[in-house]
Design a protein around this motif. Structure first.
Motif, PDB file in Angstrom:
ATOM      1  N   ASN A 165      38.039  52.687  41.705  1.00 49.29           N
ATOM      2  CA  ASN A 165      37.940  51.244  41.890  1.00 49.29           C
ATOM      3  C   ASN A 165      39.204  50.733  42.552  1.00 49.29           C
ATOM      4  N   ILE A 166      39.084  49.601  43.179  1.00 46.31           N
ATOM      5  CA  ILE A 166      40.250  48.975  43.800  1.00 46.31           C
ATOM      6  C   ILE A 166      41.126  48.380  42.697  1.00 46.31           C
ATOM      7  N   SER A 167      42.442  48.529  42.867  1.00 46.28           N
ATOM      8  CA  SER A 167      43.353  47.952  41.876  1.00 46.28           C
ATOM      9  C   SER A 167      43.467  46.448  42.126  1.00 46.28           C
ATOM     10  N   LEU A 168      43.881  45.719  41.126  1.00 48.53           N
ATOM     11  CA  LEU A 168      44.045  44.273  41.258  1.00 48.53           C
ATOM     12  C   LEU A 168      45.094  43.953  42.315  1.00 48.53           C
ATOM     13  N   GLU A 169      46.164  44.743  42.354  1.00 49.17           N
ATOM     14  CA  GLU A 169      47.230  44.527  43.338  1.00 49.17           C
ATOM     15  C   GLU A 169      46.701  44.684  44.771  1.00 49.17           C
ATOM     16  N   VAL A 170      45.906  45.722  45.013  1.00 46.56           N
ATOM     17  CA  VAL A 170      45.344  45.954  46.345  1.00 46.56           C
ATOM     18  C   VAL A 170      44.291  44.887  46.666  1.00 46.56           C
ATOM     19  N   ALA A 171      43.522  44.496  45.675  1.00 52.40           N
ATOM     20  CA  ALA A 171      42.518  43.442  45.881  1.00 52.40           C
ATOM     21  C   ALA A 171      43.190  42.131  46.280  1.00 52.40           C
ATOM     22  N   LYS A 172      44.318  41.803  45.645  1.00 56.64           N
ATOM     23  CA  LYS A 172      45.053  40.579  45.998  1.00 56.64           C
ATOM     24  C   LYS A 172      45.547  40.645  47.435  1.00 56.64           C
TER      25      LYS A 172
END
Length: 190
Positions: free
Chosen positions: A39-46
């Motif tokens: 899954n995409i990390s929250l940091e990368v999603a931001k």
């Protein structure tokens, strides 16, 4: 999630490597997210949210259709022309074409039954065999949420389904136009 990253890459004409560089991660990390392994990390999603003008919710939520509409909207809220080339539209069109094939087959059978004719599916059967349509259709419909489909697979499905659709519509045309003598009427009109 995996298809959303693919849509972003398609929309912005980016390779996995280029997207990875923009997000500060490796190409293999992008490949694993796109394949559904991670899954995409929250940091990368931001970071992706800031770079591509979509919400973090679109990146982490499983509402694929909503995310795609957000990716392909312009400033005034209208869909951009390239929306119709998106994976979402390709998948939607494949599903619609499969339905149209089944409806055409049913229509041929019913028409032949009503007119006491022999229902013939010569073009459909030939195309279905060449493209291994029934197996292909089953595989396409079995892929959970179409998450494992890559662009090459989607293109191959699309081409095969379009050829089979054309074939079955030719069968439909043949049985109805011959019964109603449509060709004679068309070529004999003044």
């Amino acid at each position: 999630m995996s298809n959303i990253l693919k849509e972003i890459r398609k929309k912005h004409s980016l390779t996995q490597t280029e997207l990875a560089e923009n997000l500060g991660i490796t190409r293999s990390a992008i490949a694993q997210i796109e394949s559904g392994k991670n899954n995409i990390s929250l940091e990368v999603a931001k970071k992706a949210s800031e770079l591509f003008g979509i919400t973090v919710d679109d990146l982490v939520n499983n509402d694929y259709s909503n995310a795609v509409f957000n990716i392909y909207q312009n400033e005034s809220g209208k869909l951009t022309d390239d929306f119709y080339d998106s994976y979402y539209m390709m998948l939607t069109t494949i599903n619609l074409n499969i339905d149209q094939i089944e409806v055409a087959k049913h229509t041929i059978s019913r028409f032949a039954e009503d007119k006491k004719l022999n229902a013939r599916f010569d073009n459909y059967e030939r195309a279905a065999k060449i493209f291994n349509y029934e197996v292909l259709k089953s595989q396409f419909q079995d892929v959970k949420s179409n998450e494992k489909l890559n662009s090459k697979t989607i293109d191959n499905f699309s081409k095969a389904v379009n050829k089979v659709l054309f074939a079955v519509l030719t069968d439909l045309y043949d049985i109805t136009s011959f019964e109603y003598k449509s060709l004679q009427y068309f070529y004999n009109k003044e």
